[in-house]
Enzyme design. Sequence first.
Site, PDB file in Angstrom:
ATOM      1  N   GLY A  15       0.823  -1.110  -0.036  1.00 48.50           N
ATOM      2  CA  GLY A  15       0.142  -0.127  -0.034  1.00 48.50           C
ATOM      3  C   GLY A  15       0.919   1.171   0.041  1.00 48.50           C
ATOM      4  O   GLY A  15       2.069   1.215   0.681  1.00 48.50           O
ATOM      5  N   LYS A  83      -0.261  -6.554  -5.362  1.00 43.75           N
ATOM      6  CA  LYS A  83      -0.697  -7.987  -6.142  1.00 43.75           C
ATOM      7  C   LYS A  83       0.211  -8.348  -7.138  1.00 43.75           C
ATOM      8  O   LYS A  83       0.141  -8.953  -8.202  1.00 43.75           O
ATOM      9  CB  LYS A  83      -1.984  -7.608  -7.038  1.00 43.75           C
ATOM     10  CG  LYS A  83      -3.337  -7.433  -6.243  1.00 43.75           C
ATOM     11  CD  LYS A  83      -4.303  -7.494  -7.146  1.00 43.75           C
ATOM     12  CE  LYS A  83      -5.672  -7.334  -6.436  1.00 43.75           C
ATOM     13  NZ  LYS A  83      -6.925  -6.632  -7.330  1.00 43.75           N
ATOM     14  N   GLY A  84       1.868  -7.967  -6.682  1.00 42.12           N
ATOM     15  CA  GLY A  84       2.642  -8.273  -7.751  1.00 42.12           C
ATOM     16  C   GLY A  84       3.883  -8.903  -7.020  1.00 42.12           C
ATOM     17  O   GLY A  84       5.039  -8.846  -7.437  1.00 42.12           O
ATOM     18  N   GLY A 124       6.388  -2.531   3.282  1.00 43.21           N
ATOM     19  CA  GLY A 124       6.027  -3.114   4.557  1.00 43.21           C
ATOM     20  C   GLY A 124       6.528  -4.570   4.516  1.00 43.21           C
ATOM     21  O   GLY A 124       7.459  -4.875   3.862  1.00 43.21           O
ATOM     22  N   THR A 127       6.616  -6.773   1.385  1.00 42.72           N
ATOM     23  CA  THR A 127       7.678  -6.184   0.094  1.00 42.72           C
ATOM     24  C   THR A 127       8.946  -6.677   0.869  1.00 42.72           C
ATOM     25  O   THR A 127       9.826  -6.891  -0.221  1.00 42.72           O
ATOM     26  CB  THR A 127       7.220  -4.701   0.212  1.00 42.72           C
ATOM     27  OG1 THR A 127       5.875  -4.524  -0.443  1.00 42.72           O
ATOM     28  CG2 THR A 127       8.066  -4.139  -0.925  1.00 42.72           C
ATOM     29  N   ASP A 149       0.962   1.489   9.040  1.00 39.06           N
ATOM     30  CA  ASP A 149       0.443   0.684  10.219  1.00 39.06           C
ATOM     31  C   ASP A 149       1.419   0.642  11.311  1.00 39.06           C
ATOM     32  O   ASP A 149       0.957   0.058  12.590  1.00 39.06           O
ATOM     33  CB  ASP A 149       0.340  -0.718   9.632  1.00 39.06           C
ATOM     34  CG  ASP A 149      -0.895  -0.970   8.551  1.00 39.06           C
ATOM     35  OD1 ASP A 149      -1.653  -0.142   8.468  1.00 39.06           O
ATOM     36  OD2 ASP A 149      -0.855  -1.730   7.768  1.00 39.06           O
ATOM     37  N   ARG A 184     -24.453  11.775  20.988  1.00 36.33           N
ATOM     38  CA  ARG A 184     -24.090  10.642  19.985  1.00 36.33           C
ATOM     39  C   ARG A 184     -23.009   9.658  20.513  1.00 36.33           C
ATOM     40  O   ARG A 184     -21.878  10.271  20.990  1.00 36.33           O
ATOM     41  CB  ARG A 184     -23.930  10.883  18.892  1.00 36.33           C
ATOM     42  CG  ARG A 184     -25.201  11.199  17.996  1.00 36.33           C
ATOM     43  CD  ARG A 184     -25.150  11.331  16.369  1.00 36.33           C
ATOM     44  NE  ARG A 184     -26.276  11.458  15.963  1.00 36.33           N
ATOM     45  CZ  ARG A 184     -26.711  12.347  14.820  1.00 36.33           C
ATOM     46  NH1 ARG A 184     -25.577  12.961  14.293  1.00 36.33           N
ATOM     47  NH2 ARG A 184     -27.640  12.321  13.983  1.00 36.33           N
ATOM     48  N   ARG A 193      -4.533  -3.113   9.773  1.00 34.93           N
ATOM     49  CA  ARG A 193      -4.197  -4.248   9.897  1.00 34.93           C
ATOM     50  C   ARG A 193      -4.186  -5.103  10.967  1.00 34.93           C
ATOM     51  O   ARG A 193      -5.211  -4.817  11.825  1.00 34.93           O
ATOM     52  CB  ARG A 193      -2.854  -4.598   9.132  1.00 34.93           C
ATOM     53  CG  ARG A 193      -3.060  -4.431   7.683  1.00 34.93           C
ATOM     54  CD  ARG A 193      -2.028  -5.452   6.706  1.00 34.93           C
ATOM     55  NE  ARG A 193      -0.818  -5.640   6.977  1.00 34.93           N
ATOM     56  CZ  ARG A 193      -0.200  -6.659   6.628  1.00 34.93           C
ATOM     57  NH1 ARG A 193      -0.474  -7.252   5.609  1.00 34.93           N
ATOM     58  NH2 ARG A 193       1.055  -6.679   6.995  1.00 34.93           N
ATOM     59  N   HIS A 293      -8.817   4.831   3.248  1.00 32.72           N
ATOM     60  CA  HIS A 293      -7.629   5.062   2.713  1.00 32.72           C
ATOM     61  C   HIS A 293      -7.232   6.481   3.092  1.00 32.72           C
ATOM     62  O   HIS A 293      -6.287   7.085   2.291  1.00 32.72           O
ATOM     63  CB  HIS A 293      -7.786   4.928   1.136  1.00 32.72           C
ATOM     64  CG  HIS A 293      -7.724   3.230   0.893  1.00 32.72           C
ATOM     65  ND1 HIS A 293      -9.093   2.720   1.003  1.00 32.72           N
ATOM     66  CD2 HIS A 293      -6.709   2.639   0.450  1.00 32.72           C
ATOM     67  CE1 HIS A 293      -8.532   1.294   0.744  1.00 32.72           C
ATOM     68  NE2 HIS A 293      -7.698   1.501   0.650  1.00 32.72           N
TER      69      HIS A 293
HETATM   70  O1  F6P Z   1      -0.685  -1.765   4.959  1.00 33.36           O
HETATM   71  C1  F6P Z   1      -1.688  -0.546   4.839  1.00 33.36           C
HETATM   72  C2  F6P Z   1      -3.072  -0.720   4.622  1.00 33.36           C
HETATM   73  O2  F6P Z   1      -3.578   0.634   4.512  1.00 33.36           O
HETATM   74  C3  F6P Z   1      -3.824  -1.345   5.937  1.00 33.36           C
HETATM   75  O3  F6P Z   1      -3.925  -0.499   6.849  1.00 33.36           O
HETATM   76  C4  F6P Z   1      -5.001  -1.901   5.386  1.00 33.36           C
HETATM   77  O4  F6P Z   1      -5.594  -3.068   5.942  1.00 33.36           O
HETATM   78  C5  F6P Z   1      -4.480  -2.299   3.937  1.00 33.36           C
HETATM   79  O5  F6P Z   1      -3.413  -1.491   3.756  1.00 33.36           O
HETATM   80  C6  F6P Z   1      -5.493  -1.834   2.582  1.00 33.36           C
HETATM   81  O6  F6P Z   1      -4.981  -2.323   1.546  1.00 33.36           O
HETATM   82  P1  F6P Z   1      -5.865  -2.135   0.151  1.00 33.36           P
HETATM   83  O7  F6P Z   1      -5.425  -0.619  -0.189  1.00 33.36           O
HETATM   84  O8  F6P Z   1      -5.326  -3.186  -0.805  1.00 33.36           O
HETATM   85  O9  F6P Z   1      -7.287  -2.061   0.436  1.00 33.36           O
END
Ligand code: F6P
Length: 369
Positions: A15, A83-84, A124, A127, A149, A184, A193, A293
């Site tokens: 990420g 994914k790579g 991370g 990688t 994270d 509230r 994660r 994100h």
């Molecule tokens: O590792 C960084 C992170 O943002 C995590 O906190 C989160 O679980 C994951 O990546 C989300 O990944 P993606 O962007 O593939 O949804």
Amino acid sequence: MHPPIRRIAISTGGGDAPGLNAVISSVVWAAANRGWECVGIRDGFNGILAPERYPQGGVELLTRDRVRGIAHLGGTILGTTNKGDPFHFPVRQADGSVSEVDRSGEILDYFKREGIDALVIAGGDGTLTIGHELHRRGLRVVGVPKTIDNDLDKTHTTFGFDTAVSFATECLDRLHSTAESHQRVMVVEVMGRYAGWIALHAGISGGAHAILMPEIPYDIEKVAAAIRERDAHGRLYSLVVVAEGARARQGERALLAEAEAGHAERLGGIGEQVARDLAGRTGKDARVVVLGHLLRGGSPTSFDRLAAKRFGTAAVRALDEGHSGVMVALSHPNVVYVPLTEVAGRMKAVPRDSDTLQTGRDLGICFGD
Ligand code: F6P
């Protein structure tokens, strides 16, 4: 004696995190100052493994001019992917299913063919594990610890974490007034994660009343009781920070998607559950904010920028000094090199005896235990 370096490659994987561009530019500058040439691989290793996706070239020359003025920007000019993984590269089969193939040999061949002497890889846990494996197969590799994270072992902190915590804290600051105005419960779900670093640090900094994190499976009744207790004292609103990886004592982690070939499971959704459960048990209105994100976006804080620049230049120094198979790490007040073997495949959770956790407890924050 190690052979001299003339050309290095940079790859950013997993990420994105604020500070990656600062790493890229500082590697390029430190390398150029030694007379080395730098190239950047697009999207992790996809620039080499799937060149057909890159009509402009999957590997680009990184000159000082190319990286001028990027250090303060979020994201990564090289692109990234989770994914790579070249050791488990996802390949679609004729029947539509996806299976994993080891294509790491193609990376090593490419480096040899193109005269690239070493790799700086920012990422991370996943990688850096790839970096470690490439090093084991003979490539000179230095890793740079990146993740919002903060769950990488052997470094005090990763870059990206401070920016994520600062933004989450600002969001909590803003939620106090609206939560109080409507009396509230506001539940704020944050990434992280399987570790609760972001939840813990932002929760304490932003004055949350409860923090739920993966390291401490929670009893929702304890959280509801803390909210009722606040109500009884006339404090009619509450802020609850929930890490995406948190779970109830007898519960499961909330998932948005199961793991599939080449991709880890996606966490998310626990905030909704917590809000529903708390509304049911307290009779209060509850709302959920999922920061997701947003925590990965924006400019890096000065702390992350400096860390990224220290890491990037240290990675080049490490190569210059003949190191390989190491990660640059922060061991206050210095940047040090730690073997990738001590990092790959490990995760750093918040320790039970963390003084930050104790700070939260001493401030009366409920952790659901
Ligand atoms: O590792 C960084 C992170 O943002 C995590 O906190 C989160 O679980 C994951 O990546 C989300 O990944 P993606 O962007 O593939 O949804």
